[in-house]
Write a protein that holds these residues in place. Structure first.
Motif, short mmCIF file in Angstrom:
data_model
loop_
_atom_site.label_atom_id
_atom_site.label_comp_id
_atom_site.label_asym_id
_atom_site.label_seq_id
_atom_site.Cartn_x
_atom_site.Cartn_y
_atom_site.Cartn_z
N SER A 576 0.80 -1.22 0.00
CA SER A 576 0.00 0.00 0.00
C SER A 576 0.84 1.27 0.00
O SER A 576 0.30 2.37 0.01
CB SER A 576 -0.92 0.02 1.23
N ARG A 577 2.14 1.16 0.02
CA ARG A 577 2.97 2.36 0.01
C ARG A 577 4.25 2.10 -0.79
O ARG A 577 4.62 0.97 -1.05
CB ARG A 577 3.34 2.77 1.44
N ASN A 578 4.90 3.20 -1.18
CA ASN A 578 6.13 3.09 -1.95
C ASN A 578 7.28 2.60 -1.08
O ASN A 578 7.54 3.17 -0.02
CB ASN A 578 6.50 4.45 -2.54
N ASN A 579 7.96 1.58 -1.52
CA ASN A 579 9.18 1.10 -0.86
C ASN A 579 10.22 0.91 -1.96
O ASN A 579 10.66 -0.19 -2.24
CB ASN A 579 8.93 -0.21 -0.13
N PHE A 580 10.56 2.00 -2.61
CA PHE A 580 11.39 1.96 -3.80
C PHE A 580 12.87 1.88 -3.43
O PHE A 580 13.27 2.18 -2.31
CB PHE A 580 11.13 3.22 -4.64
N TYR A 581 13.64 1.47 -4.43
CA TYR A 581 15.08 1.44 -4.27
C TYR A 581 15.63 2.84 -4.05
O TYR A 581 15.24 3.80 -4.72
CB TYR A 581 15.74 0.85 -5.53
N GLN A 582 16.54 2.97 -3.10
CA GLN A 582 17.33 4.18 -2.90
C GLN A 582 18.75 3.76 -2.59
O GLN A 582 18.95 2.78 -1.87
CB GLN A 582 16.79 5.00 -1.72
N PRO A 583 19.74 4.47 -3.10
CA PRO A 583 21.11 4.14 -2.69
C PRO A 583 21.28 4.42 -1.20
O PRO A 583 20.62 5.29 -0.64
CB PRO A 583 21.97 5.09 -3.53
N GLU A 584 22.14 3.63 -0.57
CA GLU A 584 22.37 3.80 0.86
C GLU A 584 23.02 5.15 1.15
O GLU A 584 23.74 5.71 0.33
CB GLU A 584 23.28 2.67 1.38
N LYS A 585 22.73 5.68 2.33
CA LYS A 585 23.37 6.93 2.75
C LYS A 585 24.88 6.75 2.74
O LYS A 585 25.38 5.67 3.02
CB LYS A 585 22.89 7.33 4.15
N PRO A 586 25.63 7.80 2.41
CA PRO A 586 25.25 9.21 2.28
C PRO A 586 24.75 9.60 0.89
O PRO A 586 24.65 10.77 0.58
CB PRO A 586 26.55 9.93 2.60
N TYR A 587 24.42 8.61 0.02
CA TYR A 587 24.00 8.91 -1.34
C TYR A 587 22.50 9.18 -1.42
O TYR A 587 21.71 8.62 -0.65
CB TYR A 587 24.32 7.75 -2.27
N SER A 588 22.11 10.01 -2.37
CA SER A 588 20.70 10.17 -2.74
C SER A 588 20.66 10.54 -4.22
O SER A 588 21.68 10.87 -4.82
CB SER A 588 20.01 11.24 -1.89
N LEU A 589 19.47 10.46 -4.80
CA LEU A 589 19.30 10.74 -6.22
C LEU A 589 18.68 12.12 -6.43
O LEU A 589 17.83 12.57 -5.67
CB LEU A 589 18.40 9.68 -6.87
N LYS A 590 19.13 12.78 -7.49
CA LYS A 590 18.59 14.07 -7.90
C LYS A 590 18.05 13.92 -9.32
O LYS A 590 18.66 13.26 -10.16
CB LYS A 590 19.70 15.13 -7.87
N LYS A 591 16.87 14.50 -9.54
CA LYS A 591 16.24 14.38 -10.86
C LYS A 591 16.36 15.68 -11.63
O LYS A 591 16.22 16.77 -11.07
CB LYS A 591 14.77 14.00 -10.73
N GLU A 592 16.61 15.55 -12.93
CA GLU A 592 16.66 16.71 -13.81
C GLU A 592 15.77 16.42 -15.02
O GLU A 592 15.87 15.35 -15.63
CB GLU A 592 18.09 17.00 -14.25
N VAL A 593 14.90 17.37 -15.36
CA VAL A 593 13.98 17.22 -16.48
C VAL A 593 14.28 18.32 -17.49
O VAL A 593 14.33 19.50 -17.14
CB VAL A 593 12.51 17.31 -16.01
N PHE A 594 14.50 17.92 -18.74
CA PHE A 594 14.86 18.91 -19.76
C PHE A 594 14.36 18.42 -21.12
O PHE A 594 13.92 17.28 -21.28
CB PHE A 594 16.37 19.15 -19.79
N GLU A 595 14.45 19.30 -22.10
CA GLU A 595 14.02 18.98 -23.45
C GLU A 595 15.22 18.53 -24.27
O GLU A 595 16.20 19.26 -24.41
CB GLU A 595 13.35 20.19 -24.10
N GLY A 596 15.14 17.30 -24.79
CA GLY A 596 16.23 16.78 -25.59
C GLY A 596 16.25 17.38 -26.97
O GLY A 596 15.34 18.11 -27.39
N ILE A 597 17.30 17.05 -27.74
CA ILE A 597 17.45 17.66 -29.06
C ILE A 597 16.35 17.21 -30.02
O ILE A 597 16.08 17.88 -31.00
CB ILE A 597 18.84 17.34 -29.65
#
Length: 725
Positions: A576-597
Motif C-alpha cells: 500500500s505504500r512506496n518502498n522503492f530502491y534508494q542508494p544507501e546513505k550518504p548517497y541520494s538521487l537528484k532528478k533533472e527534467v529537460f528537453e532533448g534535441i
C-alpha cells in the motif's frame, strides 16, 4: 572490505616510489585438526592440477582424532559418497576469517557418522560439542514456543531422510531456505525437505571425529544467486556436497566451451595449506585445540608442513569481464599462445602460457615472484593486487598499479608487449623455506574488440561486420538474468543480489587522470506505485565501492571513500505504500527534467552526496519489462555471462546539448556475452532501449527516472508548461 586507510603495520613503508599502503589482513581462524597429531599426504591427494583433472579436495591420511570448525558459521550435514559410516559437513562462514577473502563454504569430507547419529536420532556415541550445542538449541526453541519437543532426527540438520532431497538441488537452497512450522493440536509438523534451521556454530567447536583420513575443500564466494540456463557442467549442488573426494574433470564437458568453463571453475577453490599460509601476513592468528595461538612464520610453516603443498604459491589472475586471464585469447602475443613472463627474479623470467591446463598457476618452492603481463598500452590499463604482498621495488598506489608504474617507456630495449616487472614478496622461514600462500590480481591490460554482425532485411544488401571496442562501462553491469537464492518470506520484498567478484573501474575527475576503484555489483528489484495506484516494477544495477585511489589536487573536490558493505538478501515492504530502491546513505538521487534535441522531454537522474564530495558509485536503472526484453535476447542467442553494452548514435560516444544547454549522453542498451563456442557476441533489441546520463554516474531509461521519487528535482522553466501538459 579493505578500505583506503593506513595500516598500523604496513607491508612496505611509504616512500617516493609509491604509497605501498595496505591494511593488515588480520586473519584469525582455528586449525581444523588436533595440535600435536601428525598426518600424511601423497602427491595424488594434494590440492591442484593433475592433467585433465583438478583436485579441489585436499585429502590427508594417517590421522585419527577430532575435527574443529575453522570459523563461526552454519553447518549442514550430508552423506559421504556410498560409505554409510561417514558423513560430510558443509560449513557456511558467518564471520569471514580473512579480510577481503570471501569464503562461501568449507567442506569437511569423511567424518564419523556415529558422532552425529545413532540410527536417525541425533545423539553422539562419542560426545561432541557440536551435538551438545544443537541439542540445546533445538530443545530451547520448542520450549520457547510452548510446543512438545519432537524427536531430534537427522533431517533437522539437513541430512536426507527417504527421497526428500535431489543431488541436483543447490546447496544454497538449504542454507537460504525459509522453514515453516505448522502447529495442530500442540503437535508441530514441517515440510520434510526444509524441516530444519541450520545451527550457528562458534569457531573452534569440536565438530566430529575422523578415523584414518579426511578431506577438506574451501570454496570461494561469487554471490548468492542462480544463473539462468547456466552452461557450466559444474554446480555447487548436493552431488558436490556428498562427494567423498572431489575433482574437477574436463571430460565431463561435452563441448570445448564447457570444458573451458570447468577449467575456469578451478579459480573458485583455495588450497587449505595456502589458506593457513596467508596467516603469516598481516598479524594473523591460528588458534589451536590446546588453547595455544600460532602467530610467527616459523610456527605456521611447521603446522602446515604435512601438506605436500606447504611451500606452494598459487597465482590467480582475473582478467576482462571477470574471467581468468586470457579467457578470451586476447592476451596472447601475436602468432603465439604465450602471454606471461614469470620467474623468481627479473633476470630469470620464462615466457609461458599462463592458462596452459588450468587457470591457476602453481609455483612450488618459489623463493620470490616476478611477473610481466601482456598489454596494448592503452590509457585505461591497470592492475589491482587483491591478495599478495608487493615488493618495495614495485611502485604502486595503495596496491593499484597503472600509468607509468605499470606500462614501460619505449627505448632501452623495452619489450612494449609487456608491463613492467611486478615483484611480490613471499614469506619464508629462517631456513629459507617458502610458506604456502596465494596471489590474486585483477588486471585489465588489453582492450577487447567484439565483432558485431548486422543483418540487412534487404537480400541485395550483404550483412556487415563491424568491430566494437569495449569501454570501461561495458564491463560493469552484469547480473541481467540471475535469480536471488535467498528465499522470500512474502510477496512484498525488495530482492537484491551481489556479485562478489571485484571489478576495476574509472571515475572521471578534473585532474586529467581518472580516479581508479575496485567495486562489486548489486542488482535490486523493486516496485514503484505510479499515479492511479498502478505499479511499475524496476531493476536497478549499482556498484559498491571496495577500494579507491584518487588523484587529488589542492583545488579539486575529494571523491568519497565511503565503502559499501552489503550482502544479498531481501527487504520487506507493504503493497500500500512506496518502498522503492534508494542508494544507501550518504548517497541520494537528484532528478533533472529537460528537453532533448529531438524535442522530447527527458527525465534524468544524478547522484548527490550530503557532504558535497564527488560520488564513487555508478548506477543503471531500467524497468522490469525493459530488462525482460534483454533476457529474451539472451535466451534466444543462448548467451553466457551477459553484460550491458552501451552503444551511442554519436561518434566517440560524445555529448548531446539540450536546448536549455544541459549536456547529456544518450546510449541504447545492447548485451554482450559468450555464445555456445565461447566467442563474444553483441545483440541489440528492437526497438532500442535508451538510457540517458547527465553525470556519467547514473544511467537510466526515461520510464525508470520519471517515476523515481527523489529528494531534489530540477525542472527547466522553459519546458515547465510542456511537462505539465
Amino acid at each position: 572490505m579493505p578500505q583506503n586507510i593506513p595500516s598500523g603495520s604496513l607491508s612496505t613503508a611509504p616512500d617516493s616510489k609509491g604509497l605501498n599502503v595496505r591494511p593488515d589482513l588480520l586473519p584469525e581462524s582455528f586449525f581444523f585438526l588436533e595440535k600435536g597429531k601428525t598426518f600424511t599426504q601423497s602427491l595424488s591427494e594434494k590440492f591442484g592440477a593433475n592433467g585433465t583433472v583438478f583436485r579441489t579436495t585436499s585429502k590427508i591420511n594417517g590421522y585419527t582424532g577430532k575435527v574443529y570448525t575453522i570459523c563461526q558459521g552454519q553447518v549442514f550435514l550430508q552423506p559421504c559418497g556410498t560409505d554409510t559410516t561417514k558423513v560430510n559437513a558443509i560449513l557456511k562462514p558467518f564471520n569471514q576469517p580473512i579480510k577481503g577473502l570471501a569464503i562461501k563454504y568449507i567442506v569437511y569430507r569423511g567424518l564419523n557418522r556415529s558422532d552425529f547419529f545413532q540410527g536417525d536420532l541425533i545423539t553422539s556415541g562419542t560426545p561432541t560439542t557440536f551435538v551438545d550445542i544443537i541439542k540445546k538449541e533445538f530443545t530451547g526453541l520448542y520450549n520457547m514456543l510452548g510446543i512438545a519437543v519432537p524427536q531430534f532426527t537427522a533431517q533437522h540438520i539437513g541430512f536426507p531422510v527417504g527421497n526428500s532431497q535431489l543431488e541436483t538441488d543447490l546447496i544454497d537452497d538449504y542454507f537460504l531456505k525459509i522453514s515453516k512450522v505448522e502447529v495442530t493440536g500442540g503437535t508441530a509438523t514441517e515440510q520434510p525437505k526444509k524441516a530444519f534451521e541450520l545451527p550457528m556454530i562458534p569457531r573452534g567447536t569440536h565438530l566430529g571425529n575422523v578415523t584414518g583420513s579426511v578431506g577438506i575443500d574451501i570454496v570461494l564466494n561469487e554471490g548468492d544467486y542462480t544463473i539462468a540456463n547456466d552452461p557450466n557442467p559444474f554446480q555447487l549442488n548436493l552431488a558436490f556436497a556428498r562427494s567423498a573426494d572431489h575433482v574437477l574433470d574436463q571430460a565431463v564437458g561435452n563441448t570445448a566451451f564447457k570444458k573451458k568453463l570447468i577449467r575456469e571453475t578451478a579459480t573458485q577453490f583455495l588450497d587449505i595449506a595456502a589458506f593457513y599460509g596467508l596467516h603469516t601476513q598481516g598479524k594473523g592468528k591460528i588458534y589451536m585445540s590446546d588453547n595455544s595461538v600460532l602467530q610467527t612464520v616459523e610456527e605456521i610453516a611447521s603446522q602446515i608442513s604435512g601438506f605436500k603443498t606447504a611451500d606452494t604459491t598459487y597465482l590467480y589472475i582475473q582478467g576482462s569481464r571477470q574471467r581468468s586471464y586470457n579467457f578470451y585469447g586476447n592476451q596472447n602475443l601475436e602468432g603465439s599462445t604465450n602471454n606471461i613472463k614469470i620467474g623468481p627474479t627479473t633476470a630469470n623470467l620464462a615466457l609461458e602460457q599462463f592458462e596452459a591446463g588450468w587457470p591457476v598457476k602453481e609455483l612450488a618452492a618459489q623463493p620470490s615472484l616476478v611477473v610481466q603481463l601482456t598489454t596494448d598500452n592503452n590509457d585505461a590499463a591497470a592492475m589491482y593486487v587483491k591478495q599478495g604482498v608487493l615488493h618495495a621495488d614495485t611502485r604502486n598506489e595503495d596496491y593499484f598499479i597503472r600509468g607509468k608504474n605499470l606500462l614501460q617507456e619505449e627505448g632501452n630495449g623495452a619489450d612494449m608487449n609487456f608491463t613492467k616487472p611486478i615483484t611480490f614478496k613471499l614469506d619464508k622461514t629462517s631456513a629459507g623455506k617458502t610458506v604456502a600462500s596465494f596471489i590474486q590480481l585483477i588486471y585489465e591490460g588489453k582492450t577487447i574488440v567484439v565483432e558485431e554482425n548486422t543483418v540487412s532485411n534487404d537480400p541485395n544488401i550483404p550483412s556487415q561486420v563491424s568491430s566494437l571496442y569495449m569501454k570501461d562501462i561495458d564491463d560493469i553491469f552484469g547480473l541481467i538474468n540471475v535469480f536471488p537464492k535467498i528465499k522470500s518470506g512474502t510477496n512484498y520484498e525488495q530482492k537484491y543480489v551481489i556479485d562478489q567478484n571485484l571489478l576495476l573501474i574509472d571515475f572521471e575527475n578534473k585532474t586529467g587522470q581518472p580516479d581508479i576503484a575496485t567495486v562489486t555489483t548489486k542488482r535490486v528489484e523493486d516496485t514503484i506505485v505510479k499515479e492511479g495506484a498502478t505499479n511499475l516494477m524496476r531493476i536497478t544495477y549499482e556498484t559498491l565501492l571496495n577500494n579507491i585511489r584518487q588523484n587529488m589536487g589542492a583545488f579539486f573536490e575529494n571523491r568519497t571513500a565511503y565503502s559499501d558493505n552489503s550482502n544479498s538478501g531481501t527487504r520487506s515492504f507493504e503493497d500500500s505504500r512506496n518502498n522503492f530502491y534508494q542508494p544507501e546513505k550518504p548517497y541520494s538521487l537528484k532528478k533533472e527534467v529537460f528537453e532533448g534535441i529531438e524535442g522530447t522531454i527527458i527525465n534524468a537522474l544524478s547522484l548527490y552526496l550530503e557532504d558535497g564530495a564527488l560520488p564513487s558509485k555508478k548506477i543503471l536503472g531500467v524497468t522490469y519489462d525493459e530488462n525482460e526484453k534483454l533476457i529474451e535476447l539472451i535466451n534466444f542467442h543462448t548467451l553466457n555471462n551477459p553484460k550491458f553494452f552501451f552503444k551511442s548514435d554519436l561518434q566517440n560516444n560524445g555529448y548531446y546539448t539540450s536546448k536549455q544547454d544541459t549536456k547529456y549522453r544518450k546510449y541504447y542498451l545492447a548485451v554482450v556475452g559468450e555464445d555456445n563456442a565461447g566467442a563474444l557476441k553483441i545483440v541489440t533489441p528492437t526497438p532500442k532501449i535508451y538510457v540517458s546520463t547527465v553525470d556519467n554516474l547514473v544511467f537510466s531509461t526515461d520510464e525508470y527516472a520519471k517515476w523515481t521519487p527523489v529528494i531534489e528535482q530540477t525542472v527547466n522553466n522553459n519546458i515547465y508548461e510542456k511537462i505539465k501538459n
